[in-house]
Design an enzyme around this catalytic site. Structure first.
Site, mmCIF file in Angstrom:
data_model
loop_
_atom_site.group_PDB
_atom_site.id
_atom_site.type_symbol
_atom_site.label_atom_id
_atom_site.label_comp_id
_atom_site.label_asym_id
_atom_site.label_seq_id
_atom_site.Cartn_x
_atom_site.Cartn_y
_atom_site.Cartn_z
ATOM 1 N N THR A 3 -4.284 3.329 -6.036
ATOM 2 C CA THR A 3 -4.970 4.305 -5.196
ATOM 3 C C THR A 3 -4.304 5.675 -5.251
ATOM 4 O O THR A 3 -3.076 5.778 -5.434
ATOM 5 C CB THR A 3 -4.994 3.819 -3.735
ATOM 6 O OG1 THR A 3 -5.500 4.855 -2.892
ATOM 7 C CG2 THR A 3 -3.607 3.445 -3.251
ATOM 8 N N TYR A 22 -0.516 1.630 3.736
ATOM 9 C CA TYR A 22 -1.443 1.273 2.652
ATOM 10 C C TYR A 22 -0.957 1.858 1.332
ATOM 11 O O TYR A 22 -0.838 1.143 0.319
ATOM 12 C CB TYR A 22 -2.848 1.779 2.977
ATOM 13 C CG TYR A 22 -3.808 1.687 1.813
ATOM 14 C CD1 TYR A 22 -4.183 0.452 1.303
ATOM 15 C CD2 TYR A 22 -4.329 2.840 1.220
ATOM 16 C CE1 TYR A 22 -5.051 0.363 0.224
ATOM 17 C CE2 TYR A 22 -5.194 2.754 0.153
ATOM 18 C CZ TYR A 22 -5.560 1.521 -0.347
ATOM 19 O OH TYR A 22 -6.419 1.439 -1.420
#
Length: 345
Positions: A126, A150
């Site tokens: 990501t 995250y």
């Protein structure tokens, strides 16, 4: 596609293959002729998202015995790893969940791959690993300083893969996604998760009467219209990038890569909402709210490396096309209401 007698023959295990991006990767692999199997614990995935002819295992990637069984039964030669948790605010509220689901379980999967001599590994990473980069376009060599669990959980897995590839007979590609949106152009799968937080999914739901409004977080950024700018990539183009990455890993077993996945240009929140309004002729109510902590004003990829390294070329680099495909899938979910959509297998 090579046959079983060819050394390039490559059955692929897709983890999280019943989820949004994973299910598109399954379709892209099958369309390219690769044998595919799927493992998904169906926490957020849907059984209907996996074609019935694809071998499916309801289970967890932390289950080494199950993984060994799948690897052996299907002669798995590559893993595409999508399984994990993806909601940034939840990662802040419950960091240990994210370090377990995204990091600890990835470690178990990598270990199982090494034990079974699976030579290729493609990882769903990501742009959140960059944190707030503070540059107009984010290249792969920008510092990776995540600002939430995250992002850290994904970056830790990237590091595990790099260290493992240096020590074992495995190569990998970490694909760093920017903002994924849209749905399969043929209507075979799409974003089905209830309560999704992706802007285009939220806006499409609002346009179809499933939400009362769309919140716009921050209107005072240093951007052309004051709202946040993001690089939106069509999910089918992203899936195609995974197939191209697999082919690159097969072609050069000594090569590993970390690549951005984006189009290299951004759209603001208001531009996205304008596109939804334009395509539906049904203006969405907009609620202007304060900035969210940690949101950068702009996050746009420098995608030069993936273009040159993989020869990947997007087919759906058009905001209206992305929104149109998202709308079509959302309408299909309405048709499925009362049949397969509410039944979580």
């Amino acid at each position: 596609m090579p046959t079983e007698t060819d050394p390039r023959y490559c059955p692929v295990l897709v983890t999280g293959g019943a989820g949004y991006i994973g299910s598109h990767a399954v379709l892209a692999l099958r369309d390219a002729g690769y044998p595919v199997a799927v493992i998904d614990n169906l926490t957020t995935g849907f059984r209907f998202a996996v074609p019935p002819e694809v071998p499916f295992y309801e289970g967890d990637i932390e289950d080494g015995e199950l993984l060994a069984h799948i690897f052996s039964d299907h002669g798995i030669r590559a893993i595409m790893h999508f399984a994990g948790s993806v909601v940034v605010p939840e990662s802040v509220a419950n960091p240990l969940k994210y370090y377990h689901n995204n990091t600890v379980k990835s470690r178990a999967l990598i270990a199982a791959a090494v034990a079974a001599a699976v030579p290729h590994f493609i990882f769903s990473s990501t742009a959140a690993t960059y944190g707030i980069p503070g540059v107009e376009r984010v290249a792969e060599d920008c510092p990776q300083v995540p600002i939430n669990p995250y992002g850290w959980s994904k970056l830790m897995t990237e590091q595990m893969l790099a260290d493992t590839a240096a020590a074992e007979a495995i190569n990998y590609c970490a694909l760093r996604y920017f903002n994924v949106a849209g749905a399969d152009p043929q209507g075979r799968t799409g974003q089905s998760t209830a309560g999704a937080t992706h802007l285009i999914k939220v806006a499409v739901e609002a346009a179809l009467g499933k939400r009362d409004s769309v919140s716009v977080f921050g209107t005072d950024y240093d951007t052309p219209d004051g709202t946040g700018v993001r690089d939106y990539i069509h999910v089918s183009d992203l899936a195609a990038a995974h197939v191209a990455a697999l082919e690159a890993l097969i072609a050069d077993p000594d090569a590993s890569m970390r690549l951005n996945c984006g189009y290299g240009r951004g759209f603001s929140v208001l531009q996205v909402l304008d596109a939804v309004d334009r395509l539906t002729n049904r203006p969405v109510e907009r609620r202007m709210e304060a900035r969210r902590v940690g949101d950068p004003a702009s996050l746009v990829s420098d995608n030069a490396r993936i273009l040159t390294t993989l020869g990947w070329r997007p087919r759906y680099d058009d905001l209206d096309v992305i929104v149109r495909h998202a709308l079509a899938w959302e309408g299909r979910l309405d048709v499925m209401q009362g049949s397969e959509r509410p039944i979580r297998a």
